[in-house]
Design an enzyme around this catalytic site. Structure first.
Site, short mmCIF file in Angstrom:
data_model
loop_
_atom_site.label_atom_id
_atom_site.label_comp_id
_atom_site.label_asym_id
_atom_site.label_seq_id
_atom_site.Cartn_x
_atom_site.Cartn_y
_atom_site.Cartn_z
N ASP A 152 0.83 -1.20 0.00
CA ASP A 152 0.00 0.00 0.00
C ASP A 152 0.87 1.25 0.00
O ASP A 152 1.96 1.25 0.56
CB ASP A 152 -0.90 -0.02 1.24
CG ASP A 152 -2.06 0.94 1.13
OD1 ASP A 152 -2.34 1.42 0.02
OD2 ASP A 152 -2.68 1.23 2.17
N HIS B 113 3.10 3.75 -8.90
CA HIS B 113 2.87 2.35 -9.25
C HIS B 113 4.09 1.74 -9.95
O HIS B 113 4.43 0.58 -9.72
CB HIS B 113 1.64 2.23 -10.15
CG HIS B 113 0.35 2.52 -9.45
ND1 HIS B 113 0.02 1.95 -8.24
CD2 HIS B 113 -0.70 3.34 -9.79
CE1 HIS B 113 -1.17 2.38 -7.86
NE2 HIS B 113 -1.62 3.22 -8.77
N LEU C 59 11.58 -20.03 -4.31
CA LEU C 59 10.51 -19.25 -3.73
C LEU C 59 9.33 -19.14 -4.68
O LEU C 59 9.50 -18.97 -5.89
CB LEU C 59 11.02 -17.85 -3.38
CG LEU C 59 10.00 -16.83 -2.83
CD1 LEU C 59 10.65 -15.99 -1.74
CD2 LEU C 59 9.48 -15.92 -3.95
#
Length: 243
Positions: free
Chosen positions: A16, A33, A127
């Site tokens: 966020d 962004h 991962l």
């Protein structure tokens, strides 16, 4: 469980603050962004180095469609830019990409790139970089209940046979070895879940950073992980040291 024995296998992050980060610099939200996208690569590599098995990132919610059309269009193009730019790095580090959400509702170009990213990394064994994209937890739970209800209607299952484990297995994280996050981090100072992994977070540890996502770095990640490893996770039980 000893506070120092906590393993962190599955980390979830609500990324966020991209827009606020840009606003502080008198830049458009798109700039935030883009910087946030670049930080995904940095934090992914840091998480991998720290031994995390699954990194789930809240990238786009089912509610985000209500944002301005120009911003939504930009966000829909971010996976294209991200995977075009960072796929070699992901492959080099043996990262496996998973995208969970209602992908059939994405624009065709976005849909194609996320499918390609999953296909190209399918054999990687490191991962798992799990993006929640066009994802909403209430809808996810509703879908799981509908699937199980269909099995009951078909006579393949009895209602009394439905268990918590069965519901978990029908969620979008059901195929993961570590279905539930051990730790959730949310950046930007907000302290809410925002319709993210509501079922899976039942006993997760929660942590909140005042930093906006583009500023959240490896040192911050290490600090939160160190704090997590010293927490006492009782899962509803009584700690012997308190008795």
């Amino acid at each position: 469980m000893s506070k120092k024995d906590n393993e962190l296998n599955h980390l979830a992050i609500i990324m966020d603050g991209n827009g606020r980060w840009a606003k502080k610099r008198h830049k458009p939200r798109f700039y935030g962004h883009r910087e946030g996208m670049d930080n995904v690569e940095r934090i992914t590599l840091a998480a991998d180095k720290l031994g995390i098995k699954i990194l789930t990132l809240y990238a786009f919610s089912t509610e985000n469609w209500a944002r301005p059309k120009e911003e939504v269009a930009y966000l829909m193009n971010l996976p294209v830019r991200f995977f075009d730019k960072y796929m070699p790095t992901l492959m080099e580090n043996n990262v496996k990409v998973n995208i969970m959400g209602y992908l059939d509702e994405l624009p065709e170009k976005t849909y194609q790139i996320v499918q390609r990213a999953m296909a190209e990394t399918a054999n990687n064994t490191g991962l798992i970089l799990n993006f929640a994209f066009n994802y909403g937890s209430r809808r996810e739970i509703t879908s799981a209940v509908q699937e199980i209800g269909g099995l009951i209607e078909a006579g393949q299952l009895k209602s009394e046979d439905v268990t918590e484990e069965m519901i978990s297995d029908h969620l979008m994280t059901g195929h993961f070895k570590y279905q539930d996050p051990d730790l959730l981090i949310r950046t930007s100072g907000e302290q809410r879940i925002s319709n993210f992994l509501l079922w899976q977070l039942a006993y997760s540890e929660l942590a909140f950073s005042d930093k906006n996502w583009p500023d959240f770095d490896e040192d911050d990640l290490k600090q939160f992980i160190n704090d997590y490893k010293h927490r006492n996770r009782r899962f509803g039980k009584v700690d012997e040291s308190d008795s």
